[in-house]
Design a protein around this motif. Structure first.
Motif, short mmCIF file in Angstrom:
data_model
loop_
_atom_site.label_atom_id
_atom_site.label_comp_id
_atom_site.label_asym_id
_atom_site.label_seq_id
_atom_site.Cartn_x
_atom_site.Cartn_y
_atom_site.Cartn_z
N GLY A 140 1.00 -1.13 -0.07
CA GLY A 140 0.03 -0.04 -0.04
C GLY A 140 0.74 1.33 0.03
N PRO B 170 2.02 4.79 -0.93
CA PRO B 170 1.66 6.03 -2.00
C PRO B 170 2.79 6.22 -2.83
CG PRO B 170 1.66 6.29 0.59
CD PRO B 170 2.40 5.16 0.18
N GLN C 179 2.41 1.17 13.29
CA GLN C 179 1.73 1.85 12.17
C GLN C 179 2.67 2.84 11.67
OE1 GLN C 179 -2.41 2.60 13.08
NE2 GLN C 179 -2.33 4.45 11.82
N LEU D 219 1.86 5.34 8.99
CA LEU D 219 1.09 6.64 8.60
C LEU D 219 -0.20 6.57 9.39
CD1 LEU D 219 1.61 6.49 4.79
CD2 LEU D 219 3.22 7.64 6.43
N VAL D 220 -0.74 7.91 9.40
CA VAL D 220 -2.00 8.11 9.80
C VAL D 220 -2.94 7.23 9.53
CG1 VAL D 220 -3.59 9.84 10.40
CG2 VAL D 220 -1.36 10.33 10.47
N ASN D 221 -2.97 7.03 8.12
CA ASN D 221 -3.74 5.96 7.36
C ASN D 221 -3.40 4.67 7.41
OD1 ASN D 221 -5.68 4.60 5.69
ND2 ASN D 221 -5.23 6.12 3.95
N PRO D 222 -4.31 3.81 8.35
CA PRO D 222 -3.80 2.43 8.73
C PRO D 222 -3.74 1.49 7.41
CG PRO D 222 -6.02 2.68 9.38
CD PRO D 222 -5.60 3.96 8.87
N ILE D 223 -4.27 1.88 6.33
CA ILE D 223 -4.13 0.85 5.28
C ILE D 223 -3.28 1.35 4.18
CG2 ILE D 223 -6.55 0.16 5.43
CD1 ILE D 223 -7.48 1.87 3.14
N SER D 224 -2.61 2.37 4.41
CA SER D 224 -1.50 3.03 3.69
C SER D 224 -0.02 2.88 4.26
CB SER D 224 -1.53 4.49 3.37
OG SER D 224 -0.46 5.11 2.42
#
Length: 614
Positions: free
Chosen positions: A195, A197, A320, A322-327
């Protein structure tokens, strides 16, 4: 009607005879030089493949069983050093089974069987001379002898819990030692990132990975981006196959004068020339796909990231990012040889769809398997078949055939069908998108276990009563648990059947299977005591069931996390050992190990054309 004594003896005799034949064939075949690649592949790889082979006429064609004793004297340290922790887990599982079933057999033969046999049971069972004379079916309702069964249930349950705790504790200790002292594998220094970016400045995945991990982790070393070029793997396999064919034909040409003459006056030479041209075309196609521009177009948001420190690997894999857990999702990297490269390109949303599809397929397979299970139980219930289908009585005209049909044929048919189930489940697990072969095999073993539990166990019990109780069960649904309990005492026989070192990841699943089996046994006995009008024994079994569940929860808290994570304490100690030995940061093997197969040279000898090594 249960299996009679003749059927049981026939089944035991046939199985014992087949076992002796299999052992004899194995002992002879393993001595033959031509079978060395099968029985001695490790010795051949080490250059001593001839060790242990006998010359012709020195017992090579006679069976021997001395190797069985050598197997029992093999030390666990030797297994761990040569084959890894997974192999040791398998060995300890067999030892666990021997310890467990030896005690259960002693209790069954010396305590339960005499208790059941001497009970004043049903007259029809005694008239038929059925093996149910030795089961709880022969115990009358409300008999105090059921407390003997309860006592044996408690003893066996506590014995299994003791063995499970001992094994879980020992394998956990072995795993920690294996991670700390015995392994310096590439996967200990590598994580898998999915995932990813795109870099806002350059629009690439690799750039983002490099910037992020070099900024947040001091021991970050390098990254290896993943590409979605599945066609290269197929082309490389094709090239390897063609190369082997060319070598084989060339070797055949050198064998003797008649084969050289045959080669000269036939089209073999033309075939080799054509295959060499085909091989060059395939290698050229591989070379074009391996070019840098093509690889950039096929990048996917996944990469292997290598660190100099195991401690940073533990931090990066567990936290974790990043702030976005699926990224930028991070996990421990599978072993390089364990990796399924093509599945790394599957996006998360498609993985969820694959899992649903596999679940539905496994469910349908379980449903359709009811047909052979019901048929097998029909053979066991042979007396009913003879009443409904009189021509089946012809089996009794041949002496001993009735015993073979009722005693051995059902288990042979059922085991034949069951033998196909693991292959079907492994094929289904391949479509779920697992990133490692070990994960795929664990998933398949889960499906096989629940298939056997839900189908071979429950459905064989229910279908055994299906021939004469199906209608009554539907008219009295509240009696189904009692009917299930009453059918348990009536022969099933199940046959249960490692290539990657996962550091013992298989053991938690094995523990889970054994726990569920003990739980099922206790629940069944609760229903059985109720069926036998002994509610006191049923209520007394409930605390035993609760204790078993609490023990399993304790194991989840005490031992299971060590198999899901790598302790920071162990990672730091391992780094300190590397630093003391002066091997800290020597990661050339770790970096090159995660180069995808399509970026590696094929090293084929039959042609001078070699793929591009990017």
């Amino acid at each position: 009607m249960g299996m009679d004594a003749e059927g049981l003896l026939a089944s035991a005799a046939i199985n014992l005879g087949l076992a002796l034949v299999a052992l004899s064939l194995f002992s002879m075949l393993k001595k033959q030089p031509g079978n060395a690649p099968v029985y001695r592949p490790r010795r051949m790889a080490a250059g001593d493949g001839g060790a242990g082979l006998l010359p012709l006429g020195h017992g090579r064609l006679t069976p021997s069983f001395r190797w069985i004793g050598a197997v029992f004297w093999l030390s666990e340290e030797d297994v761990l050093r040569r084959h890894g922790l997974d192999a040791l887990v398998v060995i300890r599982l067999f030892k666990f089974g021997i310890k467990c079933f030896t005690v259960c057999s002693i209790v069954g033969v010396l305590v339960l069987a005499p208790t059941n046999y001497t009970s004043e049971g049903r007259a029809d069972i005694r008239r038929s001379n059925s093996m149910e004379l030795f089961t709880v079916t022969n115990v009358t309702r409300g008999s105090n002898r059921l407390w003997v069964h309860f006592s044996c249930l408690c003893f066996i349950s506590f014995h299994v819990v003791y063995l499970l705790h001992k094994e879980y504790k020992e394998i956990t200790r072995r795993r920690i030692e294996h991670l700390k002292y015995h392994c310096k594998r590439p996967d200990q220094y590598t994580i898998l990132v999915q995932g990813i970016p795109r870099c806002p400045d350059h629009g690439t995945y690799g750039c983002y990975v490099d910037h992020f991990f070099s900024k947040h982790y001091q021991t970050y070393q390098s990254y290896q981006i993943v590409h979605d070029i599945g066609k290269i793997e197929a082309l490389q396999k094709l090239a390897s196959s063609i190369d082997k064919q060319i070598k084989r034909k060339r070797e055949t040409r050198k064998c003797n004068i008649w084969q050289r003459i045959w080669f000269k006056f036939t089209s073999e030479a033309i075939d080799i020339q054509r295959q060499e041209e085909k091989l060059k075309d395939v290698q050229q196609a591989i070379r074009l796909l391996q070019c840098e521009n093509m690889l950039k177009q096929k990048e996917v948001p996944a990469a292997f990231v290598t660190f100099k420190s195991r401690l940073d690997v533990a931090h990066a894999a567990e936290m974790q990012q990043l702030v976005n857990p699926i990224s930028l999702v991070t996990t421990y990297a599978p072993e390089p040889n364990d990796t399924i490269w093509k599945n790394l390109a599957i996006p998360f949303w498609r993985m969820a769809m694959y899992k649903i599809g596999v679940f539905v397929a496994a469910f349908l397979l379980t449903v359709f398997f009811t047909i052979p299970v019901t048929a097998v139980q029909g053979i066991v219930q042979f007396e009913k078949i003879k009443r409904w289908f009189p021509p089946a009585r012809a089996v009794q005209l041949i002496p001993g055939l009735n015993s073979i049909v009722t005693g051995y044929l059902p288990s042979m048919i059922l085991n034949g069908f069951i033998y196909l189930v693991p292959f079907a489940m492994l094929g289904m697990a391949s479509f779920e998108g697992c990133i490692a072969n070990s994960q795929k095999e664990i998933k398949a073993s889960n499906m096989v276990f629940y298939f056997l539990l839900g189908n071979v166990f429950f459905l064989s019990i229910l279908s055994g009563s299906l021939l004469d109780q199906l209608g009554e069960s539907f008219t009295h649904p509240k009696d189904i648990p009692s009917r299930l309990a009453s059918a348990v005492s009536a022969q099933m026989e199940d046959v249960y059947e490692i290539t990657y070192d996962t550091c013992g990841q298989y053991w938690p699943r094995i523990h889970h299977y054994i726990f569920l089996s003990v739980t099922l046994m206790q629940i069944t006995m609760i229903g059985l005591f109720g069926l036998k009008s002994k509610p006191g024994a049923s209520f007394a079994t409930i605390p035993l069931l609760v204790f078993n569940i609490l023990f399993n929860e304790y194991c989840k808290v005490r031992f299971l996390p060590t198999f899901h994570h790598r302790p920071v304490q162990v990672a730091k100690q391992s780094d300190e050992l590397d630093e003391a030995e002066g091997t800290m940061g020597n990661l050339d093997d770790a970096i090159s190990a995660y180069m995808p197969p399509w970026m590696r040279p094929t090293n084929l000898e039959s042609s001078s054309v070699q793929p591009l090594n990017v």
